[in-house]
Structures are given as structure tokens and as C-alpha cells.
Design an enzyme around this catalytic site. Structure first.
Site, PDB file in Angstrom:
ATOM      1  CE  LYS A 160      51.579  27.698  18.701  1.00 55.13           C
ATOM      2  NZ  LYS A 160      52.075  28.941  18.051  1.00 55.13           N
ATOM      3  CG  HIS A 225      54.588  26.532   8.653  1.00 55.19           C
ATOM      4  ND1 HIS A 225      53.673  26.845   9.637  1.00 55.19           N
ATOM      5  CD2 HIS A 225      54.665  27.635   7.855  1.00 55.19           C
ATOM      6  CE1 HIS A 225      53.229  28.076   9.459  1.00 55.19           C
ATOM      7  NE2 HIS A 225      53.813  28.572   8.390  1.00 55.19           N
TER       8      HIS A 225
END
Length: 279
Positions: A160, A225
Site C-alpha cells: 500500500k 485474507h
């Protein structure tokens, strides 16, 4: 004497060799060795098929049976983890072709006529790398060939905000990537490609995982996830410090990583409650 006790009295040469490997080469803890021994014995009590002749259906039926008995998900996961690790050992050390538990599912599933022959190997590499590295779905899809370094056993990731980090990668994942790259003739550019030889999308990777989990019928809900979550909790369970796990996951804030310590704390509380005479 119970069936389980009789089975544990009979030494299983392959299982014993696997447990010695875990103790001597992987430095497994006594608790892990005991848990894995019990898991292998429990499967052997339920299924007398020789280890090297077991098929995916044997494990599928066994895991469903123990799940239907109302066993905790953590117990089912432990059985699955022990069996998967054991078959990885058999494949690496005893010449077994493939792992019949979960991650070999892509090589056993019937391939559509339009799919390239290398696609099952790609899917194995994707799932191995997911668990081995703890990458985000988007990070795995964005990987280029040049970002995987087999010599340092690591991948360079841009997370990110384009923040760069280097993540260690286990040998099973690196070997799976190598087999896929040779078969698919992938030498540069995107690491994971689709049948049109373009970069695979994050959604397609999610569908790959979903398809093979459904194919194996493992009675545990798995998502990209949750594989990342498993990576973090297993690292912490084995003694990794919080800052190291934060760096590997690419979390900007330590508080985000601390979510995973709640899981390991709950496990410790349960172990205490189950084992301590004055709990």
C-alpha cells in the site's frame, strides 16, 4: 485397549521418520510433535489405506467426519495441517508424486480443454506463495518475475502506498514457482499470467483459491485474507516478535498487527484451561 491405543503402539516407520525430521531439521517443539503424532495416529485409526496409496477422497471424508462430530475448527485445522505437512515430507523425501491433501488439488482436478497444460502448476504456485509469504491478494497479482529471488529465498513487494518490503519465501513455494515458470515458459514480466499470457487479476486469483477449496471439500471456510491471517498467527504462535510480523505483513501501524495477538492469546487461554488442574 482402545483402537487408538493399539494404533499408537504400532510404530509407523514413515510417520516416525517424519516426526524425527520435524524434531531434528525443523526444530519443532515437543507440543507440535505430540499434536502431529496424535493427528497422524487418529487418521490411521480411521483409515487403514497405506499412506502412499491414500487419495484426496480419503482426507475429504476424514475431515468431514471429524467436523460433523462437532470438533472445534482449531482441531480440524490441526489435523489438516499435520496431514499436509506429512505429505509434503513424503513428496520431498520419499518420492511421492504430489500431495493428496490440499495444495496438490489443482494437479488432480480435470482441466478444461481450453486451459493451458501449465495452469494447474501456476495454481499450486499461487496457493503455496500465498501461505508462505503472507502477501495481500493485490500484491501477489502485481508480482513480476524479477521480484522473486530464489537465491535469497525472498520476494520484493510493493504494498500500500507503493511502500517496498522484502518477504522471505519458503522452499516449497519457490519450488512450485520454478516448476510453473518452466512449464509456462515465463521468464520476464508478470509472474502469474492467465491463458492469454497477460497478468492474472486479483479476482481471478481469488476464484482459483475458491475453486480448489471447493474441489477438495475441506470443511473450513478459506479466503485469501484467511491465508494471510494464518501466516500471521502461525508466525506468532512459533515465537516471532510482533515487529517482525508487522514488517512481513506490510502494516503501517503496529496496532493493526496486534489484532493477531488476540488469536494467539485466546489459544493460550484455552490450552491453560484444558491442561491446568486449577484452571
Amino acid at each position: 485397549m482402545t483402537e487408538s491405543a493399539r494404533a499408537s503402539d504400532k510404530k509407523d516407520p514413515l510417520a516416525e521418520e517424519f516426526l524425527r525430521y520435524l524434531a531434528n531439521e525443523r526444530n519443532a517443539s515437543p507440543r507440535t510433535l505430540k499434536a502431529y503424532r496424535q493427528a497422524l495416529t487418529a487418521f490411521r485409526v480411521a483409515n487403514q489405506t497405506p499412506w502412499k496409496k491414500c487419495q484426496g477422497a480419503d482426507f475429504r471424508d476424514y475431515l468431514f467426519t471429524i467436523a460433523k462430530r462437532g470438533q472445534a475448527r482449531s482441531y480440524v485445522r490441526l489435523q489438516f495441517s499435520a496431514l499436509r505437512s506429512f505429505y509434503q515430507f513424503l513428496a520431498a523425501r520419499k518420492g511421492l508424486l504430489g500431495n493428496p491433501v490440499l495444495l496438490a488439488a489443482p494437479t488432480r482436478e480435470t482441466k478444461s480443454k481450453s486451459a493451458p497444460v501449465w495452469m494447474p502448476l501456476r495454481d499450486v504456485a499461487i496457493m503455496e506463495l500465498f501461505y508462505s509469504s503472507g502477501l495481500r491478494l493485490s500484491e501477489l497479482a502485481a508480482l513480476d518475475v524479477a521480484e522473486v529471488d530464489p537465491y535469497t529465498e525472498s520476494v520484493r513487494v510493493f504494498g500500500k502506498g507503493r511502500k517496498e518490503r522484502v518477504c522471505p519465501v519458503g522452499l516449497p513455494a519457490l519450488e512450485a514457482i520454478s516448476r510453473y515458470r518452466v512449464a509456462a515458459n515465463v521468464h520476464s514480466g508478470p509472474l502469474f499470467i492467465n491463458k492469454a499470457r497477460r497478468r492474472i487479476s486479483p479476482r481471478s486469483i481469488w476464484l482459483v483459491l475458491k475453486r480448489y477449496v471447493r474441489h477438495t471439500s475441506i470443511p473450513i471456510s478459506i479466503s485469501p485474507h484467511k491465508l494471510r491471517h494464518s501466516f500471521a498467527t502461525h508466525m506468532l504462535d512459533r515465537g516471532a516478535d510482533l515487529r517482525s510480523v508487522q514488517a512481513l505483513l506490510g502494516h503501517a501501524s503496529l496496532s493493526t498487527t496486534q489484532i493477531y495477538t488476540h488469536v494467539t492469546t485466546e489459544r493460550l487461554k484455552k490450552a491453560y484451561a484444558d491442561a491446568h488442574p486449577r484452571a
